[in-house]
Design an enzyme around this catalytic site. Structure first.
Site, PDB file in Angstrom:
ATOM      1  N   SER B  74       0.822  -1.219   0.000  1.00 11.16           N
ATOM      2  CA  SER B  74       0.000   0.000   0.000  1.00 11.16           C
ATOM      3  C   SER B  74       0.852   1.264   0.000  1.00 11.16           C
ATOM      4  O   SER B  74       0.516   2.248  -0.651  1.00 11.16           O
ATOM      5  CB  SER B  74      -0.921   0.007   1.221  1.00 11.16           C
ATOM      6  OG  SER B  74      -1.776  -1.113   1.163  1.00 11.16           O
ATOM      7  N   ASN B  75       2.010   1.219   0.703  1.00 11.78           N
ATOM      8  CA  ASN B  75       2.828   2.416   0.805  1.00 11.78           C
ATOM      9  C   ASN B  75       3.568   2.781  -0.470  1.00 11.78           C
ATOM     10  O   ASN B  75       4.165   3.846  -0.556  1.00 11.78           O
ATOM     11  CB  ASN B  75       3.825   2.259   1.953  1.00 11.78           C
ATOM     12  CG  ASN B  75       3.099   2.294   3.282  1.00 11.78           C
ATOM     13  OD1 ASN B  75       2.663   3.342   3.700  1.00 11.78           O
ATOM     14  ND2 ASN B  75       2.927   1.134   3.906  1.00 11.78           N
ATOM     15  N   LYS B 193       0.436 -11.335   4.930  1.00 11.56           N
ATOM     16  CA  LYS B 193       0.775 -10.079   5.591  1.00 11.56           C
ATOM     17  C   LYS B 193      -0.505  -9.572   6.209  1.00 11.56           C
ATOM     18  O   LYS B 193      -1.480  -9.299   5.502  1.00 11.56           O
ATOM     19  CB  LYS B 193       1.307  -9.059   4.578  1.00 11.56           C
ATOM     20  CG  LYS B 193       1.474  -7.667   5.194  1.00 11.56           C
ATOM     21  CD  LYS B 193       1.845  -6.579   4.188  1.00 11.56           C
ATOM     22  CE  LYS B 193       1.918  -5.233   4.910  1.00 11.56           C
ATOM     23  NZ  LYS B 193       2.124  -4.098   3.988  1.00 11.56           N
ATOM     24  N   SER B 195      -2.162  -6.655   8.337  1.00 11.49           N
ATOM     25  CA  SER B 195      -1.930  -5.289   8.807  1.00 11.49           C
ATOM     26  C   SER B 195      -2.994  -4.792   9.770  1.00 11.49           C
ATOM     27  O   SER B 195      -2.992  -3.624  10.154  1.00 11.49           O
ATOM     28  CB  SER B 195      -1.870  -4.326   7.604  1.00 11.49           C
ATOM     29  OG  SER B 195      -0.811  -4.671   6.750  1.00 11.49           O
ATOM     30  N   GLY B 219       2.002  -6.717   9.649  1.00 12.22           N
ATOM     31  CA  GLY B 219       1.912  -5.692   8.623  1.00 12.22           C
ATOM     32  C   GLY B 219       2.182  -4.291   9.123  1.00 12.22           C
ATOM     33  O   GLY B 219       1.898  -3.326   8.418  1.00 12.22           O
ATOM     34  N   VAL B 236       6.296  -6.743   7.408  1.00 16.85           N
ATOM     35  CA  VAL B 236       6.352  -5.818   6.269  1.00 16.85           C
ATOM     36  C   VAL B 236       5.859  -4.494   6.827  1.00 16.85           C
ATOM     37  O   VAL B 236       4.670  -4.327   7.099  1.00 16.85           O
ATOM     38  CB  VAL B 236       5.442  -6.287   5.117  1.00 16.85           C
ATOM     39  CG1 VAL B 236       5.550  -5.314   3.946  1.00 16.85           C
ATOM     40  CG2 VAL B 236       5.789  -7.696   4.684  1.00 16.85           C
TER      41      VAL B 236
END
Lengths: 324, 324, 324, 324
Positions: B74-75, B193, B195, B219, B236
Site C-alpha cells: 500500500s505504501n 501479511k 496489517s 503488517g 512488512v
C-alpha cells in the site's frame, strides 16, 4: 429535452422541485433530474463483455421514461473493467441509446491524473457528464482538502459537467458536506449522487447548495421518495435496471405531489432494492434482471453467482412485494 | 541467503521461530522470515516515477540486514500507478537490488483475471513472490467463498508463491480467518501479511496454519514484537523505509529471545510508526524518509504534501522518541 | 501473598516484569500483577443471586494461584444488578475469599456522583481496589476532558486505589491514550484493564506510563501472552472463570521467559476465549463453567440461555482445543 | 385531545396520515402522533434536580401545540438519575402539565426485571405510555431473540402502552427490523421512536407494521420532514426543547401537504438540530434552551459545560439559520 418540455405532467412539478436551476442563469447547467439506472454490464460465460446483450437491454430501457443512463456506476462492475473496456462500453452505449437520453459515464480512478485522463476519454466516447467516485484506497488521507483538490483538478480539465459520487458502502468514505458545499461553487460541478442513505445529510447538502443550482440525486431506490421530499431532483438507482418504469412512476408521483400514492409504491420497493444491493449485491441484481426480461448475464470473478438458496430468497422478496 | 546462513546469531533463532517449515518437507517453501519495507515510490515534481532516486534508496537499503523488499504494498502508492508502471517499477527494482534480497511484488487487482495477469507479469519482471491484497470495492460480496475462489485461481496460475494481504485500514475488509485457514492448504500460498493489528487474530491464524508451514508477517511496526511473541516470522512495515536497521535490530532481539531489550526498542517505534501510517499517511512517510537520508519525493495527487504544521508535529514524534 | 512470596520462581520474574513499582517509592502502590477472573454471578431459576453457589466457586478458585478476583467486571452481569445487590455481592465475596487474594470491585456508574458513592460503598464492603468502567451512554460527549474530569473526581474521593477500565466491545468507547497518560499521574490511579485487544495501544500506554509505576492488565485471555510480551503485568480474563489454573500457568511461563511453551498454551486458549466472550457471551461462559466443575447458573434476562445448537458448538471449541 | 379535535386544520391531515389507527378497531390505541420534546432535566449548581425550573419550562411548553412530553428520553440525562429520581421527575411533571398533553416516560433499564419494575412505577407516577430503550451493555448478545423476549415481558406486565426506542448513537445497537415487526403484533406495543436516521429503515418498518396500527416517531428533527413523507406520525426531537413551536409548524405543514413550505423550514432546522445533539450534546442543548427563554441549567458530571469557543460555534449555528 424538448420532448420533456412537451410533457405537461412534468412541467409544473419539475419547476416546483427545481426552481434553483433558474436562479443561476449564468450556469449552462445540464438538467439531470429524473431516474437513471446505473446499468449492469452483462458478461458472457468467459467473462467477456457481452455487447449484444447490453445493447438489447438498452433498447428496452430506452422505450421507458428513464431520463438516461449511468454507465459504470458501481453496479456496472467498473472496478473489474480495464481502462480500455471502460471507454469501449461507453462508446457502445452511446451508439445504441437515443439522443434524448442523457449518458453519464463513471470516470473515477484512484489518482487525479488517471481520473482526468479517463474523464477526457469518456467525453470523447460520448458521455454528456461524468460521475466521479471519491478515491478511497488511502482513505485515511482523503480529507476535505485532498478531495476538494482532486475534484477541482478534474472539473477544471473536464469538457463535460462533473457529478460527485459518494458511496460509503463501497468506498468506506463519505464525501464530507463541507467539501461538497465548497465544490458546488465550481461552475463545472453540477451535482452529486449520494448513496449513503443519510437523509439528514442529503437535506443539508441541498440547503447549502441549491442557490447554486447544484443538483442532488438519491443513490438508491430505498430512499427515493424521501430524497424527493427534501428536494433531490432524481435518482441513480440499481433497482432501475429491474423495475425502471416503476421507479419512473414513483418519480412522477413525487414531482406531482401525489405523496400518498408515492408512499404505497415506495414501500414495495424497499426490500427489492435492498435485495439487489446490500443483501445479494450485483449477482442478485443480475439474477433479478433475468426475471424481468433483461440480460443480467454472468459476473466477473471474484463475484460469485447466487447459490440456489440465495436465488430462492431473492425471488421471495420480489413475490412478497407483488412484483412477481 | 548464503550471507544469512553465515550469520550464526540468526541460525538458532530462525530455527526456533519456524520449525514448521521443516515439518512440511513436500513444500518447497520460500522462507520469508525477516523485515521487509514496503518501499515508497518517489515521484518527481511532475508526479512521474523518479527511478534514479528509487534506485539510490534501494542501494542504501541493500546494505542493511533487511530481508528483502515489497514493491507495491500500500505504501508504494500502487493504487496510483498504471498497470504498465506497476510492472516497470518491479523490473527496475530487480535490476538494482542484490540477488540475496527477496523481491515480493504486489499484484492484487479488483478482478481475478486482472490479478492473474498482473501476477504473471510480476513474476516475469523478477518477483520471487507476489503479495495479493483482498479485492474490496464490492466488499458486501467479498465473503469467504468469493475470496477463497479468488485466491485459489490466482495461486493456481501463479509461477511464484503467493502471499495473502489483509489490510482493513485501506480496504475496509478483513480476510476472514476461516478463509485464511482454507487457503493455507494451497501449496502455492505460503503466508499472509496481516496489517489489521488484531494480535489475537494473528495468534489464531498461526495456531491453525503452522502445521502447514504457513508464514505470518506483521503488517506494521507497531505490533512487531507482539507478532514475534505469538509466532510471526517477520514484518512488512512502512516504518522500515525510515528506520530499517532499527527494525532489523528489533527482529534480532526477538528471534534471540532478548525480550527486555526488544521491548525498549519496540516502545520507541510505536509513535513514529503511527505517524508515518495512520496519522500522516504516505506524505508523512515520505517526509520522514528525507530526514533519514532517503528520497521520499513527491506524492501523486490526490495525496497532498504535509502542511507546515503537520511537518512539525511529525518531527516532534521522531524527536520525542529520540530518533532525531 | 505469603504463599506467593514463597514461590521462588515468581520472584525474579515479577521483579523483572515490574521494576517500575520500585521506581516510584512515594507511591504505596497495590501490586495487581497476576491473573484475575472477573467472576460470573450465578443466579437461581428465579434470577436471584445464588450466594451459596457463588461461595462454592470462590472456594475452588481460591485454591489456585489466581491473584485475586474482580467482582462486577462486565462478566459479572453488573449491569443487571441493583445498587444494593452490587454492594452485597462484594461483601459476600470478601467473606469467602482468603485475605491473600486481592479483591477488586467494579464501581463504575454513568454519573460521576453515583460512581463516587458506589466506590465508597465498595471500599467499605471490602474491596481493595475499584475498577471503574468508562461512562458511555452519552458517548458523543465522552471526550478526554470529560473522562479525565470523571476519573479524577472518583480517584480524589476513593479510599482505595482506582483501576481504569476500557472495554469498547461493551461501551462503544475507547478510553483515549492521552486521557490514560494524564490519569496515570494521579497518585490514586494505579492501572488499567484494557479489553480492546489493540496490542499497539497497550504497548503505547505502557511506554508512556511505566515511569509512574502504572500497571496494565490485559482484559482478555486472547492476547494475554502478547500483553506480557509488551509489558502488561497480568490479566483480567473471563476465561479464568473456566480455565483459571491454565491461565496462571500461562502467566508463569510468560514471566519466566518460557515463551515457546507459553505460545503453545496461548494458542489453545484463543478459541475458547472467543467462545465465552464475543461469540456466545455470558451464557456461553456460564455453560462452560458447568463443564469445568463450577456453578455458572442462570443468567438474568434479557440474556438468554444457549440453544442446544449453540451449546454443541461451544463444546466443540473446547474439545477441538483439547480441554474437554 | 378534545382541544385538538377542535382544530380543523389538523383533522384531515391526521386522518390522512394515519388511516391505520382506524383499521384496527380492536386496538384501544393511544394516538401518539405529533411533536414531543424529550425534555431536558435542569440541575442546579450542586447537580440536584431543579424542580422549579423544570416546572417553569413545562408551563411554557404547555402553551404550545406540542402533543406531549417524553420524560427521560436520552436528553433527560436519565442515565444519570437514580431510580428514585427517575420516578420523582415523572411525578412532578405530571403535576404540572395539563391533562391533554400526553406524558410518555422512559422506563428502560438494562435488565428485564428492572425495566418491568420501572415501568410499573412510571405508570403509577402518571405516565400514559412508556418508552423503552434497548438494553445495550451486552450488545453482542442482544440479538432479535433476546430483544423480542425482553420487550414482550415488559409489554405483558405494563399497565400502559409500550413504545420501543432504538437509539444507536447512544446504545451502539439498532433494534433489528424483524424484531420490530414481530413486536408490533403485541397488543400493548404501539409504536417506536427511531433515532437512527436511516430513512429506508423507517419506511420499511412502516410498510411492515402499519396494518397493525403501529406508529413510528422520528427520533430527531433532522429527518422530521422525511419521516412524515414515508408515513411517520410525529417526532420525539431534542430540538423541540428549544424550537418547539417551530417543529409543530413543520408538523402542520407536513400533515397538510404543504411540502414546499415544509422543506424551507426543515432546511433551517438541520444544523441547529445537529448542534444540540451529535455535535455539542446535552450541554449544547441546555445552552441553547437558555437563549430561547427556557431553563437549561447545569448538566450532571461527567458532562461538561461548553467551552467559550464551543458556545460561540453553537450560537453561530443558530444565527446562521436565522433563529437568533
Amino acid at each position: 429535452m424538448l420532448l420533456r418540455a412537451l410533457l405537461p405532467r412534468y412541467t409544473r412539478a419539475r419547476c416546483n422541485a427545481m426552481p434553483r436551476t433558474y436562479m443561476n442563469q449564468a450556469r449552462p447547467a445540464l438538467d439531470i433530474s429524473g431516474i437513471f439506472p446505473p446499468i449492469a454490464t452483462p458478461f458472457n460465460d468467459r467473462e467477456r463483455v457481452d455487447y449484444d446483450r447490453l445493447a438489447e437491454n438498452l433498447r428496452k430501457y430506452s422505450r421507458t421514461p428513464l431520463r438516461g443512463f449511468v454507465v459504470q456506476g458501481s453496479n456496472g462492475e467498473y472496478a473489474y473493467l480495464s481502462r480500455e473496456e471502460r471507454v469501449e462500453v461507453v462508446r457502445k452505449v452511446r451508439e445504441v441509446v437515443p439522443k434524448e437520453k442523457i449518458l453519464i459515464a463513471g470516470s473515477g480512478c484512484e489518482s487525479t491524473q488517471a481520473t482526468v485522463e479517463m474523464t477526457l476519454e469518456m467525453a470523447k466516447a460520448g458521455a454528456e457528464a461524468v460521475l466521479v467516485v471519491t478515491p478511497c484506497y488511502y482513505k485515511g488521507s482523503m480529507n476535505s482538502s485532498a478531495l476538494v483538490h482532486h475534484y477541482t483538478k478534474v472539473a477544471d480539465a473536464s469538457p463535460v459537467p462533473v457529478i460527485l459520487y459518494s458511496v460509503p458502502g463501497n468506498t468506506g468514505l463519505d464525501l464530507p458536506v463541507d467539501a461538497v458545499v465548497s465544490l458546488a461553487q465550481h461552475p463545472n460541478i453540477i451535482g452529486i449522487k449520494d448513496s449513503g442513505g443519510d437523509i439528514t445529510r442529503v437535506g443539508l447538502i441541498i440547503h447549502k447548495t441549491r442557490h447554486l443550482g447544484f443538483q442532488v440525486l438519491s443513490g438508491s431506490a430505498g430512499f427515493l421518495l424521501a430524497g424527493y421530499s427534501v428536494g433531490a431532483v432524481g435518482g441513480v438507482c440499481a433497482l432501475a435496471n429491474v423495475l425502471g418504469p416503476q421507479l419512473c412512476e414513483l418519480e412522477r408521483l413525487c414531482v406531482n405531489g401525489q405523496w400518498q400514492e408515492a408512499r404505497e409504491l415506495q414501500y414495495r420497493l424497499i426490500e427489492p432494492n435492498a435485495a439487489v444491493t446490500r443483501r445479494f449485491g450485483i449477482p442478485g441484481l443480475k439474477q433479478a434482471m433475468e426475471w424481468f426480461g433483461y440480460h443480467g448475464g454472468y459476473c466477473r470473478s471474484p463475484l460469485l453467482p447466487l447459490t440456489e438458496h440465495e436465488r430462492k430468497d431473492l425471488r421471495k422478496v420480489f413475490t412478497d412485494n407483488a412484483w412477481l
